[in-house]
Design a protein around this motif. Structure first.
Motif, short mmCIF file in Angstrom:
data_model
loop_
_atom_site.label_atom_id
_atom_site.label_comp_id
_atom_site.label_asym_id
_atom_site.label_seq_id
_atom_site.Cartn_x
_atom_site.Cartn_y
_atom_site.Cartn_z
N PHE A 216 0.82 -1.20 0.00
CA PHE A 216 0.00 0.00 0.00
C PHE A 216 0.86 1.25 0.00
O PHE A 216 2.02 1.25 0.41
N LEU A 217 0.24 2.35 -0.43
CA LEU A 217 0.76 3.70 -0.30
C LEU A 217 -0.29 4.51 0.43
O LEU A 217 -1.47 4.50 0.05
N TYR A 218 0.11 5.21 1.49
CA TYR A 218 -0.84 6.00 2.27
C TYR A 218 -0.31 7.42 2.42
O TYR A 218 0.87 7.64 2.69
N SER A 219 -1.19 8.38 2.22
CA SER A 219 -0.85 9.78 2.47
C SER A 219 -2.06 10.46 3.07
O SER A 219 -3.21 10.03 2.87
N GLY A 220 -1.81 11.54 3.81
CA GLY A 220 -2.91 12.25 4.46
C GLY A 220 -3.91 12.81 3.47
O GLY A 220 -5.11 12.88 3.74
N SER A 221 -3.44 13.22 2.29
CA SER A 221 -4.33 13.83 1.30
C SER A 221 -4.98 12.79 0.40
O SER A 221 -6.14 12.93 0.01
N GLY A 222 -4.23 11.73 0.07
CA GLY A 222 -4.75 10.76 -0.88
C GLY A 222 -5.34 9.52 -0.26
O GLY A 222 -5.90 8.68 -0.98
N GLY A 223 -5.20 9.36 1.05
CA GLY A 223 -5.72 8.16 1.70
C GLY A 223 -4.92 6.92 1.34
O GLY A 223 -3.75 7.00 0.95
N LEU A 224 -5.55 5.77 1.43
CA LEU A 224 -4.90 4.49 1.21
C LEU A 224 -5.06 4.05 -0.24
O LEU A 224 -6.16 4.06 -0.78
N GLN A 225 -3.94 3.68 -0.85
CA GLN A 225 -3.97 3.17 -2.21
C GLN A 225 -3.41 1.76 -2.23
O GLN A 225 -2.26 1.53 -1.84
N ASP A 226 -4.21 0.80 -2.68
CA ASP A 226 -3.77 -0.58 -2.87
C ASP A 226 -2.96 -0.63 -4.16
O ASP A 226 -3.48 -0.35 -5.24
N LEU A 227 -1.68 -1.00 -4.05
CA LEU A 227 -0.81 -1.02 -5.23
C LEU A 227 -0.93 -2.30 -6.04
O LEU A 227 -0.36 -2.40 -7.12
N GLY A 228 -1.67 -3.28 -5.51
CA GLY A 228 -1.83 -4.52 -6.24
C GLY A 228 -0.60 -5.40 -6.17
O GLY A 228 0.29 -5.21 -5.34
#
Length: 414
Positions: A216-228
């Motif tokens: 995953f990639l997590y940022s305060g502005s973008g939230g949680l992103q599943d990178l697969g």
């Protein structure tokens, strides 16, 4: 190759079966490195008692890791932090513990702050720590459970890792210097944070609704992103640079037939690079089934470990740049006397840290932390690396990379 974990933080034991270990030569070296033996906190010892491992490096060339200590009562191994571009000095570099018999430093920022894990009592549980010159070693606590680990720290002093809840689950955490650990439970399920950059972007592994662990990639502005993944079920993001480039490893969906059935599971997992859009880029291997990227610097240079023999999970450290993966054993002087075993960190000067075996029978083949430094005008070019590992069970070493050590503590979390 047989591997035995001793249960003490940062140290493992390896018995190498007698035989010839053939390290394949790359067609052309990307660069050449000088190698510095970082020594240990037990400098007069030989063999296993002299063991050390390096897991992180900052842009000043300070290295952190773990080393066995002289001891007459219980097994002891402590975290260390070196001076810039220097070997371990037992008088100044021992960071101590939280009261137990072991500690390990996993990461260091450019201000010399160190994070890792340490025992509070002899052979007790490990707890995440933050160490600085001003405060010494601080216990960051848990979420009510008995274990935590701090995996990374950025130049703002922000720390990430994973901690156990009172229910026995592991959650990624964020620590900002005060107020205790922040539970990143917005991920849902089990999770582990592995790295954080100066923009506050966090990477690691989180459990999906279907129970799979994805990077995953997590940022305060973008939230949680599943990178697969690369086509399989599981994966983990291990490091992120200031540009947001991410490296780690992920299943491809393929399997392989191992030479030794005891090496199963036989899923194929490859190192990946994610550059902010699209899908994960498969970095391949050195000829074997698996690979894992452990770190990336701000110039996109990657280090990690990759299998080099078909049907075997035995790995060697690699350097990846400009689309090419190279065995680091082929990028050091042929007469160095080293067999490099793992690569865990790289800084913006291209310096690489890891762990390897010194091929010296008189010293009982000690396993030491190393520092590789790029050289502009090498004095010798490595010959094809055919290293005779005529070692018996008296050859001891540290074999756990930073990633695999933390995996072993997370009860199934990638």
């Amino acid at each position: 190759m047989l591997k035995y974990a001793l249960g003490a933080t940062g140290i493992g034991l390896i018995a190498l079966i007698m035989g010839e270990v053939i390290i394949p030569q790359q067609a052309a070296a990307i660069s050449l490195y000088s190698i510095t033996d970082l020594g240990s906190l037990n400098p007069t010892a030989t063999g296993f008692d002299a063991s050390s491992a390096a897991y992180g490096i900052n842009n000043a060339g300070q290295v952190v890791g773990n080393s066995i200590l002289p001891s007459t009562d219980v097994f002891r191994s402590n975290a260390f932090r070196t001076a810039p571009n220097s070997a371990i000095n037992p008088a100044t570099d021992d960071l101590g513990t939280l009261g137990g018999n072991s500690s390990t430093g996993y990461a260091i920022n450019d201000f010399g702050q160190v994070v890792g894990e340490s025992k509070k009592s002899v052979y007790g549980s490990d707890y995440a720590f933050l160490w600085s010159d001003a405060t010494g070693m601080q216990n960051l606590g848990t979420f009510g459970g008995e274990y935590s680990v701090a995996s990374a720290i950025n130049n703002l002093g922000q720390v990430v890792g994973s901690a156990e809840t009172k229910e026995g689950d592991f959650h990624a955490f964020f620590y900002n210097g005060s107020g205790g650990l922040q539970d990143l439970t917005t991920f849902g399920g089990l999770s582990s944070a592995r790295d954080i950059n100066d923009s506050g972007q966090i990477v690691g592994s989180a459990q999906t609704q279907s129970g799979q662990n994805h990077p995953f990639l997590y940022s305060g502005s973008g939230g949680l992103q599943d990178l697969g993944t690369l086509g399989g079920d599981e994966g983990v993001a291990s490091a992120i640079n200031k540009l947001g480039q991410i490296v780690g490893s992920a299943d491809t969906g393929g399997t392989f037939e191992p030479d030794d059935p005891k090496e199963c599971p036989c899923n194929i997992s490859h190192a990946f690079l994610y550059s902010g859009s699209g899908t994960l880029q498969d970095l391949g291997t050195l000829g074997g089934p698996n690979s894992d990227a452990t770190d990336i610097n701000d110039f996109g240079q990657v280090v990690g470990n990759a299998a080099y023999l078909k049907g075997s999970n035995v790995t060697v450290p690699f350097f990846y740049s400009d689309g090419k993966m190279s065995n680091l054993n082929d990028l050091i002087p042929a007469n160095s006397g080293w067999l490099l075993g793992s690569a865990d960190g790289i800084n913006n000067s291209g310096q690489i840290v890891g762990t390897g075996t010194i091929q010296d029978p008189e010293r009982n083949y000690p396993v030491h932390a190393f520092l590789l430094t790029p050289v502009l005008e090498p004095t010798s070019v490595p010959e094809p690396s055919i290293i005779l590992a005529s070692l018996t069970a008296s050859a001891f070493g540290i074999v756990l990379s930073k990633k695999s050590k933390q995996q072993g503590k997370a009860k199934g979390i990638v």
